[in-house]
Design a protein around this motif. Structure first.
Motif, PDB file in Angstrom:
ATOM      1  N   THR A   1       0.753  -1.190  -0.311  1.00 13.03           N
ATOM      2  CA  THR A   1       0.046  -0.066   0.134  1.00 13.03           C
ATOM      3  C   THR A   1       0.689   1.258  -0.016  1.00 13.03           C
ATOM      4  OG1 THR A   1       0.005  -0.114   2.397  1.00 13.03           O
ATOM      5  CG2 THR A   1      -1.923  -1.067   1.145  1.00 13.03           C
ATOM      6  N   LEU A   2       2.138   1.120   0.381  1.00 21.44           N
ATOM      7  CA  LEU A   2       2.960   2.300   0.388  1.00 21.44           C
ATOM      8  C   LEU A   2       4.509   1.811   0.294  1.00 21.44           C
ATOM      9  CD1 LEU A   2       3.523   5.621   1.035  1.00 21.44           C
ATOM     10  CD2 LEU A   2       4.177   4.771   3.330  1.00 21.44           C
ATOM     11  N   ALA A   3       5.172   2.265  -0.800  1.00 17.10           N
ATOM     12  CA  ALA A   3       6.632   1.903  -0.964  1.00 17.10           C
ATOM     13  C   ALA A   3       7.615   2.990  -1.122  1.00 17.10           C
ATOM     14  CB  ALA A   3       6.667   0.929  -2.035  1.00 17.10           C
TER      15      ALA A   3
ATOM     16  N   ARG B   1       4.486  -0.469   3.585  1.00 19.99           N
ATOM     17  CA  ARG B   1       3.385  -0.839   4.101  1.00 19.99           C
ATOM     18  C   ARG B   1       2.683  -1.930   3.276  1.00 19.99           C
ATOM     19  NH1 ARG B   1       1.531   1.755   8.680  1.00 19.99           N
ATOM     20  NH2 ARG B   1       2.726   3.724   9.176  1.00 19.99           N
ATOM     21  N   ALA B   2       2.093  -3.056   3.931  1.00 18.44           N
ATOM     22  CA  ALA B   2       1.558  -3.914   3.169  1.00 18.44           C
ATOM     23  C   ALA B   2       0.247  -4.337   3.926  1.00 18.44           C
ATOM     24  CB  ALA B   2       2.298  -4.873   2.659  1.00 18.44           C
TER      25      ALA B   2
ATOM     26  N   ARG C   1      -7.269  -9.989   8.728  1.00 19.61           N
ATOM     27  CA  ARG C   1      -6.552  -8.751   7.956  1.00 19.61           C
ATOM     28  C   ARG C   1      -5.380  -8.383   8.646  1.00 19.61           C
ATOM     29  NH1 ARG C   1      -6.471  -7.539   2.691  1.00 19.61           N
ATOM     30  NH2 ARG C   1      -6.012  -5.425   2.299  1.00 19.61           N
ATOM     31  N   LEU C   2      -4.222  -8.627   8.077  1.00 21.98           N
ATOM     32  CA  LEU C   2      -2.994  -8.105   8.629  1.00 21.98           C
ATOM     33  C   LEU C   2      -2.481  -6.761   8.016  1.00 21.98           C
ATOM     34  CD1 LEU C   2      -1.354 -11.467   9.176  1.00 21.98           C
ATOM     35  CD2 LEU C   2      -2.605 -10.371  10.922  1.00 21.98           C
ATOM     36  N   ARG C   3      -1.637  -5.956   8.869  1.00 21.84           N
ATOM     37  CA  ARG C   3      -1.079  -4.823   8.372  1.00 21.84           C
ATOM     38  C   ARG C   3       0.457  -4.861   8.720  1.00 21.84           C
ATOM     39  NH1 ARG C   3      -2.226  -0.666  11.338  1.00 21.84           N
ATOM     40  NH2 ARG C   3      -3.489  -1.825  12.649  1.00 21.84           N
ATOM     41  N   ALA C   4       1.385  -4.554   7.811  1.00 22.77           N
ATOM     42  CA  ALA C   4       2.732  -4.842   8.096  1.00 22.77           C
ATOM     43  C   ALA C   4       3.427  -3.441   7.650  1.00 22.77           C
ATOM     44  CB  ALA C   4       3.420  -5.855   7.339  1.00 22.77           C
TER      45      ALA C   4
END
Length: 153
Positions: free
Chosen positions: A25-27, A33-34, A95-98
């Motif tokens: 979602t952001l790089a 982020r993913a 739903r995981l966020r990293a």
């Protein structure tokens, strides 16, 4: 470099991230982020998410961030070590966020850390990845390295 490479990562036609259903979602060169919704394909025999999924997610995010940083230095990166700790078990349908951020970015190595968080903001896994920086003109295992991130803009 403040450019967000998330779209470029998503456009990659193949690879582990796509196979695992991980959405970056952001790089950027300072944060990656993913998100991932766990499913049956992520589980081990006890019905919880396989540790390799957490390791792979952490290594992938660290590698993406390190590679983005390396581009301006005319380098590529490869992982040297991945230290992942499993904090909390996760089952299917979560739903995981990293998020991964750099700890150090030297001339020859980078170290990134990442956290995997569940929907209640609880830590699921954490890890550190150390990466080797390789100059663009140095072949890796006899082949020139290319990646989607290094394509001309």
């Amino acid at each position: 470099m403040t450019e967000d490479f998330a779209t470029r990562v998503k456009e990659s036609p193949e690879g582990w991230l796509k196979a695992m259903g991980i959405e970056v979602t952001l790089a950027t060169d300072s944060e990656v982020r993913a998100e991932l919704t766990t499913g049956p394909e992520h589980l081990q025999g006890y019905g919880i998410v396989h540790g390799g999924v957490h390791c792979g997610l952490i290594e992938s995010l660290a590698s993406i961030g390190a590679a983005i940083f390396a581009i301006s230095r005319r380098q590529h990166v490869v992982g040297l070590e991945n230290n992942t700790s499993f904090i909390r078990a996760v089952r299917s349908g979560v739903r995981l966020r990293a998020v991964a951020t750099p700890l150090t970015r030297g001339r020859r190595t980078q170290v990134w850390e990442a956290r995997v968080i569940d929907p209640e903001d609880r830590l699921v896994a954490t890890g550190r990845v150390r990466l080797l920086c390789i100059d663009d003109d140095q072949p890796l295992a006899g082949k020139q390295v290319t990646s989607a991130l290094h394509r001309e803009r």
